[in-house]
Write a protein that holds these residues in place. Structure first.
Motif, mmCIF file in Angstrom:
data_model
loop_
_atom_site.group_PDB
_atom_site.id
_atom_site.type_symbol
_atom_site.label_atom_id
_atom_site.label_comp_id
_atom_site.label_asym_id
_atom_site.label_seq_id
_atom_site.Cartn_x
_atom_site.Cartn_y
_atom_site.Cartn_z
ATOM 1 N N ALA A 159 4.663 10.444 -0.720
ATOM 2 C CA ALA A 159 4.893 12.077 -1.247
ATOM 3 C C ALA A 159 4.800 12.177 -2.623
ATOM 4 O O ALA A 159 4.684 12.977 -3.145
ATOM 5 C CB ALA A 159 6.184 12.712 -0.368
ATOM 6 N N ASP A 160 5.046 11.035 -3.362
ATOM 7 C CA ASP A 160 5.115 11.283 -4.990
ATOM 8 C C ASP A 160 3.712 10.949 -5.395
ATOM 9 O O ASP A 160 2.761 10.305 -4.529
ATOM 10 C CB ASP A 160 6.216 10.216 -5.375
ATOM 11 C CG ASP A 160 6.122 8.866 -4.825
ATOM 12 O OD1 ASP A 160 5.615 8.575 -4.013
ATOM 13 O OD2 ASP A 160 6.339 7.795 -5.824
ATOM 14 N N ALA A 161 3.559 11.163 -6.664
ATOM 15 C CA ALA A 161 2.341 10.786 -7.464
ATOM 16 C C ALA A 161 2.806 10.237 -8.681
ATOM 17 O O ALA A 161 3.856 10.823 -9.218
ATOM 18 C CB ALA A 161 1.603 12.029 -7.350
ATOM 19 N N ILE A 162 1.681 9.401 -9.525
ATOM 20 C CA ILE A 162 1.748 9.074 -10.575
ATOM 21 C C ILE A 162 0.834 9.365 -11.734
ATOM 22 O O ILE A 162 -0.613 9.045 -10.970
ATOM 23 C CB ILE A 162 2.118 7.291 -10.750
ATOM 24 C CG1 ILE A 162 3.228 7.009 -9.823
ATOM 25 C CG2 ILE A 162 2.198 6.936 -12.186
ATOM 26 C CD1 ILE A 162 4.708 7.233 -10.366
ATOM 27 N N GLY A 163 0.983 10.191 -12.557
ATOM 28 C CA GLY A 163 -0.188 10.665 -13.344
ATOM 29 C C GLY A 163 -1.119 11.321 -12.520
ATOM 30 O O GLY A 163 -2.313 11.409 -12.925
ATOM 31 N N GLY A 164 -0.540 12.282 -11.646
ATOM 32 C CA GLY A 164 -1.543 12.728 -10.614
ATOM 33 C C GLY A 164 -2.155 12.201 -9.591
ATOM 34 O O GLY A 164 -2.964 12.900 -8.445
ATOM 35 N N ALA A 165 -2.200 10.970 -9.584
ATOM 36 C CA ALA A 165 -2.593 10.161 -8.220
ATOM 37 C C ALA A 165 -1.477 9.886 -7.202
ATOM 38 O O ALA A 165 -0.627 9.428 -7.551
ATOM 39 C CB ALA A 165 -3.104 8.621 -8.845
ATOM 40 N N PRO A 166 -1.922 10.106 -6.156
ATOM 41 C CA PRO A 166 -0.743 9.954 -4.925
ATOM 42 C C PRO A 166 -0.505 8.537 -4.801
ATOM 43 O O PRO A 166 -1.364 7.511 -4.962
ATOM 44 C CB PRO A 166 -1.582 10.234 -3.743
ATOM 45 C CG PRO A 166 -2.568 11.280 -4.008
ATOM 46 C CD PRO A 166 -3.031 10.697 -5.590
ATOM 47 N N TYR A 167 0.882 8.196 -4.710
ATOM 48 C CA TYR A 167 1.073 6.674 -4.491
ATOM 49 C C TYR A 167 0.929 6.080 -3.165
ATOM 50 O O TYR A 167 1.089 6.757 -2.291
ATOM 51 C CB TYR A 167 2.806 6.638 -4.864
ATOM 52 C CG TYR A 167 3.257 5.316 -5.260
ATOM 53 C CD1 TYR A 167 3.377 5.016 -6.534
ATOM 54 C CD2 TYR A 167 3.745 4.324 -4.261
ATOM 55 C CE1 TYR A 167 3.714 3.718 -6.940
ATOM 56 C CE2 TYR A 167 4.083 3.119 -4.635
ATOM 57 C CZ TYR A 167 4.115 2.837 -5.809
ATOM 58 O OH TYR A 167 4.776 1.506 -6.326
ATOM 59 N N TYR A 168 0.330 5.093 -3.326
ATOM 60 C CA TYR A 168 0.422 4.113 -2.188
ATOM 61 C C TYR A 168 0.650 2.599 -2.381
ATOM 62 O O TYR A 168 0.367 2.485 -3.482
ATOM 63 C CB TYR A 168 -1.342 4.465 -1.473
ATOM 64 C CG TYR A 168 -2.337 3.561 -2.218
ATOM 65 C CD1 TYR A 168 -2.547 2.420 -1.418
ATOM 66 C CD2 TYR A 168 -2.992 3.738 -3.232
ATOM 67 C CE1 TYR A 168 -3.722 1.356 -1.916
ATOM 68 C CE2 TYR A 168 -3.881 3.220 -4.033
ATOM 69 C CZ TYR A 168 -4.091 1.839 -3.298
ATOM 70 O OH TYR A 168 -5.357 1.215 -3.748
ATOM 71 N N GLU A 169 0.913 1.843 -1.249
ATOM 72 C CA GLU A 169 0.976 0.663 -1.390
ATOM 73 C C GLU A 169 0.488 0.023 0.055
ATOM 74 O O GLU A 169 0.409 0.776 0.989
ATOM 75 C CB GLU A 169 2.358 -0.002 -1.451
ATOM 76 C CG GLU A 169 2.863 -0.273 -3.001
ATOM 77 C CD GLU A 169 2.047 -1.418 -3.407
ATOM 78 O OE1 GLU A 169 1.371 -2.257 -2.565
ATOM 79 O OE2 GLU A 169 1.848 -1.510 -4.563
ATOM 80 N N SER A 170 0.549 -1.228 -0.037
ATOM 81 C CA SER A 170 -0.230 -2.040 1.315
ATOM 82 C C SER A 170 0.332 -3.416 1.448
ATOM 83 O O SER A 170 0.870 -4.071 0.529
ATOM 84 C CB SER A 170 -1.792 -2.034 1.108
ATOM 85 O OG SER A 170 -2.220 -2.874 0.205
ATOM 86 N N ILE A 171 0.405 -3.808 2.624
ATOM 87 C CA ILE A 171 0.895 -5.166 2.946
ATOM 88 C C ILE A 171 -0.137 -5.587 4.266
ATOM 89 O O ILE A 171 -0.718 -4.972 4.567
ATOM 90 C CB ILE A 171 2.265 -5.244 3.514
ATOM 91 C CG1 ILE A 171 2.608 -4.469 4.636
ATOM 92 C CG2 ILE A 171 3.308 -5.043 2.322
ATOM 93 C CD1 ILE A 171 3.898 -4.610 5.159
ATOM 94 N N ASP A 172 -0.137 -6.899 4.210
ATOM 95 C CA ASP A 172 -0.773 -7.457 5.181
ATOM 96 C C ASP A 172 0.142 -7.770 6.552
ATOM 97 O O ASP A 172 1.182 -7.394 6.483
ATOM 98 C CB ASP A 172 -1.550 -8.892 5.075
ATOM 99 C CG ASP A 172 -0.863 -9.942 4.685
ATOM 100 O OD1 ASP A 172 0.603 -9.953 4.934
ATOM 101 O OD2 ASP A 172 -1.236 -10.981 3.885
ATOM 102 N N LEU A 173 -0.817 -8.104 7.470
ATOM 103 C CA LEU A 173 0.131 -8.275 8.908
ATOM 104 C C LEU A 173 1.187 -9.303 9.079
ATOM 105 O O LEU A 173 2.030 -9.199 9.752
ATOM 106 C CB LEU A 173 -1.101 -8.586 10.030
ATOM 107 C CG LEU A 173 -1.996 -7.383 10.223
ATOM 108 C CD1 LEU A 173 -2.728 -7.803 11.571
ATOM 109 C CD2 LEU A 173 -1.290 -5.848 10.357
ATOM 110 N N ILE A 174 1.093 -10.295 7.971
ATOM 111 C CA ILE A 174 2.071 -11.349 7.970
ATOM 112 C C ILE A 174 3.313 -10.651 7.411
ATOM 113 O O ILE A 174 4.380 -10.802 8.275
ATOM 114 C CB ILE A 174 1.578 -12.324 6.978
ATOM 115 C CG1 ILE A 174 0.316 -13.013 7.383
ATOM 116 C CG2 ILE A 174 2.980 -13.447 6.689
ATOM 117 C CD1 ILE A 174 -0.006 -14.260 6.445
ATOM 118 N N ASP A 175 3.219 -9.792 6.409
ATOM 119 C CA ASP A 175 4.585 -9.306 6.186
ATOM 120 C C ASP A 175 4.773 -8.096 7.020
ATOM 121 O O ASP A 175 6.195 -7.607 7.122
ATOM 122 C CB ASP A 175 4.181 -8.676 4.467
ATOM 123 C CG ASP A 175 4.501 -9.773 3.595
ATOM 124 O OD1 ASP A 175 5.495 -10.548 3.692
ATOM 125 O OD2 ASP A 175 3.616 -10.043 2.512
ATOM 126 N N ALA A 176 4.039 -7.529 7.512
ATOM 127 C CA ALA A 176 4.284 -6.168 8.441
ATOM 128 C C ALA A 176 5.099 -6.713 9.940
ATOM 129 O O ALA A 176 5.817 -6.024 9.950
ATOM 130 C CB ALA A 176 3.037 -5.692 9.111
#
Length: 248
Positions: A159-176
């Motif tokens: 829901a947040d944004a940094i400098g107008g860009a929506p925040y996102y992150e990712s992981i792979d299935l090992i960490d999932a």
């Protein structure tokens, strides 16, 4: 100048071009950097035991103060409305490469089998704190949604944004599928505060703090990160060249 593990795996030509923004944006250089990043991920998977558990602590070892990292409040009208209603109408969407897209309420998450863990949060800025987190295993949510065989990465849209860009992150299935990877709704035996990512945040305990996405609104299963944001796997990876895999 920070010399990352990734930079050591990129060819000399790629390293010489790092100081030139126009050159780095060229398709040729992006291809070189992508190959270096692929090699970096392969090396990490080859030499690190990513299935081992992060250290867990006793209750009397918890930090008296746990700093707020990153965004302290998304500050959008939609988020403010959710806070005012105590997230009664909030929903978590799980979609992408899944057989059964889901829309889950906070009550749904709280009703699932829970994991509680006391772990240390290590921030890239150099500070750390020990806190208790509780929530369902991410793996359980993905099982309910039913990942398709093409899914390789899990993306967290926030829901947040940094400098107008929506925040996102990712992981792979090992960490999932790691047993300590949870979608936490509680911290220190109380619901998450706004500053700490209410209503839910990712806890991926083998990685640095910027990977622990706050204010999660949507979880998307994808085959590749190339079409997500700038293709680096996360907002800080795209903007500042942070490592995609921030293992500790």
């Amino acid at each position: 100048m920070r010399i990352s593990r990734r930079s050591l795996l990129v060819t000399g030509a790629g390293g010489m071009l790092a100081g030139c923004d126009a050159a780095v944006r060229s398709p040729t250089v992006q291809s070189v950097l992508a190959r270096g990043d692929d090699a970096h991920r392969f090396l990490q998977r080859s030499v690190l035991d990513r299935t081992s558990l992060a250290r867990e602590f006793r209750a009397d070892q918890m930090s008296p103060r746990f700093r707020v990292n990153g965004t302290a409040n998304p500050g959008t009208p939609d988020y403010a409305a959710h806070v005012a209603s105590r997230f009664a109408d909030w929903r978590l969407t799980i979609d992408g490469l899944v057989a059964r897209p889901l829309s889950l309420s906070l009550a749904d998450l709280r009703s699932m089998p829970q994991r509680a863990q006391i772990t240390r949060h290590d921030c890239v800025e150099g500070w750390s704190a020990i806190g208790k987190w509780q929530g369902p295993h991410l793996a359980r949510l993905l099982d309910l949604a039913g990942l398709t065989p093409a899914a390789r990465f899990i993306v967290f849209h926030c829901a947040d944004a940094i400098g107008g860009a929506p925040y996102y992150e990712s992981i792979d299935l090992i960490d999932a599928w790691h047993p300590q990877t949870i979608l936490a709704w509680a911290m220190n035996d109380a619901p998450l505060t706004v500053g700490h990512g209410a209503p839910v945040r990712l806890r991926v305990e083998r990685q640095l703090g910027y990977k622990h996405a706050k204010y999660v609104m949507r979880i998307e299963a994808v085959a590749s990160l190339a079409g997500i944001g700038g293709g680096g796997g996360g907002l800080w990876e795209d903007r500042s060249g942070y490592e995609w895999y921030a293992g500790i």
